[in-house]
Design an enzyme around this catalytic site. Structure first.
Site, mmCIF file in Angstrom:
data_model
loop_
_atom_site.group_PDB
_atom_site.id
_atom_site.type_symbol
_atom_site.label_atom_id
_atom_site.label_comp_id
_atom_site.label_asym_id
_atom_site.label_seq_id
_atom_site.Cartn_x
_atom_site.Cartn_y
_atom_site.Cartn_z
ATOM 1 N N THR A 1 23.721 -8.822 -21.138
ATOM 2 C CA THR A 1 24.653 -7.995 -20.557
ATOM 3 C C THR A 1 25.241 -6.922 -21.453
ATOM 4 O O THR A 1 25.660 -7.545 -22.560
ATOM 5 C CB THR A 1 25.740 -9.158 -19.641
ATOM 6 N N ARG B 1 21.745 -16.120 -6.818
ATOM 7 C CA ARG B 1 22.761 -16.394 -7.651
ATOM 8 C C ARG B 1 23.382 -15.071 -8.198
ATOM 9 O O ARG B 1 22.914 -14.091 -8.587
ATOM 10 C CB ARG B 1 22.353 -17.073 -8.743
ATOM 11 N N GLY C 1 27.844 -13.978 -21.336
ATOM 12 C CA GLY C 1 27.437 -15.246 -21.707
ATOM 13 C C GLY C 1 27.062 -16.148 -20.447
ATOM 14 O O GLY C 1 26.726 -15.628 -19.450
HETATM 15 N N1 ASP Z 1 27.177 -13.110 -17.879
HETATM 16 C C1 ASP Z 1 25.889 -12.842 -17.315
HETATM 17 C C2 ASP Z 1 25.582 -13.775 -16.030
HETATM 18 O O1 ASP Z 1 26.074 -14.928 -16.256
HETATM 19 C C3 ASP Z 1 24.768 -13.201 -18.386
HETATM 20 C C4 ASP Z 1 24.841 -12.489 -19.455
HETATM 21 O O2 ASP Z 1 25.838 -12.171 -20.167
HETATM 22 O O3 ASP Z 1 23.772 -11.795 -20.004
HETATM 23 O O4 ASP Z 1 25.111 -13.269 -15.246
#
Ligand code: ASP
Length: 314
Positions: free
Chosen positions: A181, A209, A233
């Site tokens: 992300t 989701r 995360g």
């Molecule tokens: N936090 C993001 C999610 O759960 C994933 C990521 O940080 O890459 O969708």
């Protein structure tokens, strides 16, 4: 007031970015990948810095910075977003303005080149805070935002990751444990903060989701009374801990420093079983991060210069 006195009243601008956190260790990246990622982070910092140094808005700076990272396939946002279980790219994004706590977010969008710009349009051009799925795609088209075909977002490396996940019958928690992300937080010279986050979510996600990134208060939050936060995360844990709002609440009501608040909330995430990291700026000029993973793609900029880092020991 003299010009000099007025100039002194201006706040020193700050910009902090992340490109994801996870098991990011030296032996997992080739020299070439490392170089490209550092260059991409620096380009994003340069883009936002230019706006802030010219006296621009923190909101404009975080949007422009995140767009650079969305356009780069190394990160899990925009081009290079991870695949859902059904082989599509469905993206989430959020933006928030600390001056008035206006916010905009989208979840599960599929066709806008820069998802963060739809989030901003939701904030500014709709009466809502969050739109999702086909309706959000339609809103984006109606706003005249640049659209892109599925091939634009899909990269071979992300498809390989989905196939690996399916072949090994592992869950998305185990896919090389890397979250990609992207996010930016900024403090502008008027003393206002803003936050922006954009993601493809998790590899192999199903059933529409939605993670923490587009949820105001979980992955993204900005409040001039406290701070601006963008997270990355294991989203489910960040939602349960209300991470971004909780960090702001600690600063506002407990008087924590930004660093102490971020560390305390990341420790809570860890206790629940989650992993990842956050970036934070405050109107006082604090610019910091906290993560409980081996590494986090990150960087910060101010009038003093720019730095980027990847590994935990940097
Ligand atoms: N936090 C993001 C999610 O759960 C994933 C990521 O940080 O890459 O969708």
């Amino acid at each position: 007031m003299t010009t000099a006195a007025h100039a002194q009243e201006k706040t020193d601008w700050k910009l902090v970015i992340h490109g994801g956190a996870g098991v990011i260790e030296r032996d997992r990246l080739t020299a070439e990948q490392e170089k490209e990622i550092r260059a991409a982070l620096d380009l994003a910092l340069q883009t936002g810095s230019r706006i802030l140094a010219a006296g621009g808005d923190s909101l404009d700076a975080v949007e422009a910075t995140v767009k650079v990272l969305e356009n780069d396939p190394h990160f899990n946002a925009g081009r290079g977003a991870v695949f859902t279980y059904d082989g599509a790219n469905e993206m989430d994004a959020a933006i928030m303005d600390g001056e008035n706590r206006e916010a905009g977010a989208v979840a599960g969008i599929t066709a806008t080149k820069n998802p963060i710009s739809v989030a901003r349009a939701v904030m500014e051009d709709s009466p809502h805070v969050m739109l999702s799925g086909a309706g959000a795609d339609q809103f984006s088209r109606e706003q005249g935002l640049e659209q892109a075909p599925p091939e634009y977002f899909a990269t071979p490396e992300r498809r390989r990751q989905l196939e690996e996940m399916k072949a090994k019958k592992i869950s998305w928690f185990d896919v090389d444990l890397k979250y990609g992300t992207v996010g930016a937080v900024a403090l502008d010279s008027e003393g206002h903060v803003a936050a922006a986050t954009s993601t493809g979510g998790l590899t192999g996600k199903r059933w529409d989701r939605i993670g923490d990134s587009p949820i105001i208060g979980a992955g993204t939050y900005a409040d001039d009374r406290a701070c601006a936060v963008s997270a990355t995360g294991s989203g489910e844990y960040f939602i349960r801990a209300g991470v971004a709002h909780e960090i702001c609440a600690r600063i506002r009501m407990k008087g924590d420093t930004a660093k102490a608040a971020a560390d305390a909330v990341m420790a809570e995430v860890k206790e629940l079983g989650g992993s990842g990291g956050v970036i934070v700026v405050s109107p006082k000029g604090e610019a910091t991060w906290s993560f409980n993973t081996p590494g986090m793609y990150r960087g910060q900029a101010s009038a003093e210069g720019r730095t980027v880092a990847i590994f935990g020991d940097e």
